[in-house]
Design a protein around this motif. Structure first.
Motif, PDB file in Angstrom:
ATOM      1  N   ALA A 126     -20.903 -29.575   1.266  1.00  0.00           N
ATOM      2  CA  ALA A 126     -21.423 -28.645  -0.247  1.00  0.00           C
ATOM      3  C   ALA A 126     -21.166 -29.607  -1.476  1.00  0.00           C
ATOM      4  CB  ALA A 126     -20.716 -27.445  -0.024  1.00  0.00           C
ATOM      5  N   GLN A 134     -17.689 -28.514   5.804  1.00  0.00           N
ATOM      6  CA  GLN A 134     -18.516 -27.903   5.117  1.00  0.00           C
ATOM      7  C   GLN A 134     -18.433 -27.922   3.677  1.00  0.00           C
ATOM      8  OE1 GLN A 134     -18.360 -23.794   6.796  1.00  0.00           O
ATOM      9  NE2 GLN A 134     -19.939 -24.323   8.187  1.00  0.00           N
ATOM     10  N   ARG A 135     -17.104 -27.860   3.423  1.00  0.00           N
ATOM     11  CA  ARG A 135     -16.422 -28.107   1.816  1.00  0.00           C
ATOM     12  C   ARG A 135     -17.238 -29.510   1.488  1.00  0.00           C
ATOM     13  NH1 ARG A 135     -10.446 -27.263   1.296  1.00  0.00           N
ATOM     14  NH2 ARG A 135     -10.807 -27.847  -0.915  1.00  0.00           N
ATOM     15  N   PRO A 145     -27.612 -28.186   1.056  1.00  0.00           N
ATOM     16  CA  PRO A 145     -27.952 -26.572   0.945  1.00  0.00           C
ATOM     17  C   PRO A 145     -27.116 -25.754   2.116  1.00  0.00           C
ATOM     18  CG  PRO A 145     -30.147 -27.907   0.519  1.00  0.00           C
ATOM     19  CD  PRO A 145     -29.090 -28.992   1.184  1.00  0.00           C
ATOM     20  N   ASP A 146     -26.748 -24.785   1.736  1.00  0.00           N
ATOM     21  CA  ASP A 146     -26.020 -24.053   2.777  1.00  0.00           C
ATOM     22  C   ASP A 146     -26.599 -23.814   3.970  1.00  0.00           C
ATOM     23  OD1 ASP A 146     -23.861 -23.748   1.058  1.00  0.00           O
ATOM     24  OD2 ASP A 146     -24.249 -21.568   0.276  1.00  0.00           O
ATOM     25  N   GLU A 147     -28.081 -23.447   3.806  1.00  0.00           N
ATOM     26  CA  GLU A 147     -28.744 -23.375   5.071  1.00  0.00           C
ATOM     27  C   GLU A 147     -28.968 -24.568   6.012  1.00  0.00           C
ATOM     28  OE1 GLU A 147     -31.788 -24.116   1.568  1.00  0.00           O
ATOM     29  OE2 GLU A 147     -29.966 -23.081   2.014  1.00  0.00           O
ATOM     30  N   ALA A 177     -26.482 -26.845   6.356  1.00  0.00           N
ATOM     31  CA  ALA A 177     -24.893 -27.377   6.599  1.00  0.00           C
ATOM     32  C   ALA A 177     -24.750 -26.973   8.026  1.00  0.00           C
ATOM     33  CB  ALA A 177     -23.970 -26.763   5.900  1.00  0.00           C
ATOM     34  N   GLN A 178     -25.149 -25.629   8.376  1.00  0.00           N
ATOM     35  CA  GLN A 178     -24.727 -25.380   9.882  1.00  0.00           C
ATOM     36  C   GLN A 178     -25.520 -26.200  10.797  1.00  0.00           C
ATOM     37  OE1 GLN A 178     -24.793 -21.173  10.720  1.00  0.00           O
ATOM     38  NE2 GLN A 178     -24.864 -21.567  12.904  1.00  0.00           N
TER      39      GLN A 178
END
Length: 284
Positions: free
Chosen positions: A195, A191-192, A200-202, A204-205
């Motif tokens: 990013a 994740q790092r 975008p954070d939404e 990444a998952q």
């Protein structure tokens, strides 16, 4: 009916004692704790047993579970041995993932059968643990007779018992930690990096989660060697060079290199010797 005493009113002890009680094959005799209120709640959850704060109050049982923190198992065994309430021939066991039956040596010297039983399960919520425990793998090691009796206990709880090799407890627990804890750390590492790439954070998952789930399923179904893909498995030295240049963080680079060396070893003879040497030169 066999009898069970539980020393420690924590989540694991309460869960296993409740399962033993529900099985109909084991009677919970005593529930031991230091503080009256947690002890009362534990006994109520289990649905059986007598509250005890003094080891001298304990009745003779067939099984004693030392459900205390790992660092307290040896001292608890000493106290139980000194109290002289566990009869010769009974089974005293703990549920540490890394500790061995040797922690119970003072009891073994008195003729008590000692072992460990570690369920590969999370007991964060005892009620949920009782509901979901069926089929849980339970690792056994220790005295042969004790392990034989604990196999029957584990089956009555709904578990699937298996034996560890002598002296194998630490390696067993390390394997579980790699599979669980390090997987979480790898997720954070990935994740790092995404990013840093501007993902975008939404996103990444789903981006990482889908790939990780598919990869894990392949590794379990095919075996790690056959499931291995990616630049190292292909011998793509240039891509590995670009990865290392993009990391920009000493800790990330050290983790990448360490895991990369393990990946080279796993790839084995899929890599030509010259390519393997070039990759290892980058990864050391």
């Amino acid at each position: 009916m066999r009898t069970l005493t539980v020393m420690g009113a924590g989540r694991l002890g309460c869960s296993l004692a409740r399962l033993a009680h529900l099985s109909g094959h084991y009677q919970v005799l005593d529930v031991v704790g230091r503080r009256p209120e947690p002890l009362r709640r534990a006994r109520e959850f289990i649905g059986a047993g007598r509250e005890a704060t003094d080891l001298g109050q304990l009745r003779a049982a067939d099984f004693y579970l030392l459900s205390v923190p790992d660092g307290e198992i040896a001292s608890c065994a000493n106290d139980l041995a000194a109290a002289g309430v566990a009869p010769a021939g009974c089974v005293v066991f703990h549920a540490s993932g890394v500790g061995e039956a040797a922690l119970l040596a003072p009891l073994a010297e008195r003729g008590v059968l000692t072992a460990s039983l570690h369920p590969a399960f999370s007991f964060a919520d005892p009620a949920r643990a009782v509901a979901d425990f069926a089929g849980t793998l339970c690792a056994l090691e220790g005295d042969e007779d004790a392990c034989t009796r604990l196999e029957a206990l584990a089956l009555a709880l709904g578990g699937r018992p298996f034996r560890l090799a002598p002296g194998g407890k630490a390696a067993y627990h390390a394997g579980l930690s790699v599979a669980s804890n390090f997987l979480v750390a790898l997720t954070a590492m990935a994740q790092r990096l995404t990013a840093r790439a501007g993902v975008p954070d939404e996103l990444a998952q789903p981006l990482l989660g889908g790939l990780m789930r598919q990869t894990l399923e392949n590794a379990l179904a095919l075996g790690p060697r056959d499931a291995l893909t990616g630049p190292i498995a292909r011998g793509d030295v240039g891509t590995v060079e670009r990865h290392l240049a993009a990391l920009g963080d000493a800790e990330l680079a050290a983790a990448y290199r360490a895991l990369g060396r393990q990946t080279v070893a796993l790839a084995g003879d899929r890599l030509p010797d010259a390519v393997r040497l070039r990759l290892l030169a980058l990864l050391y």
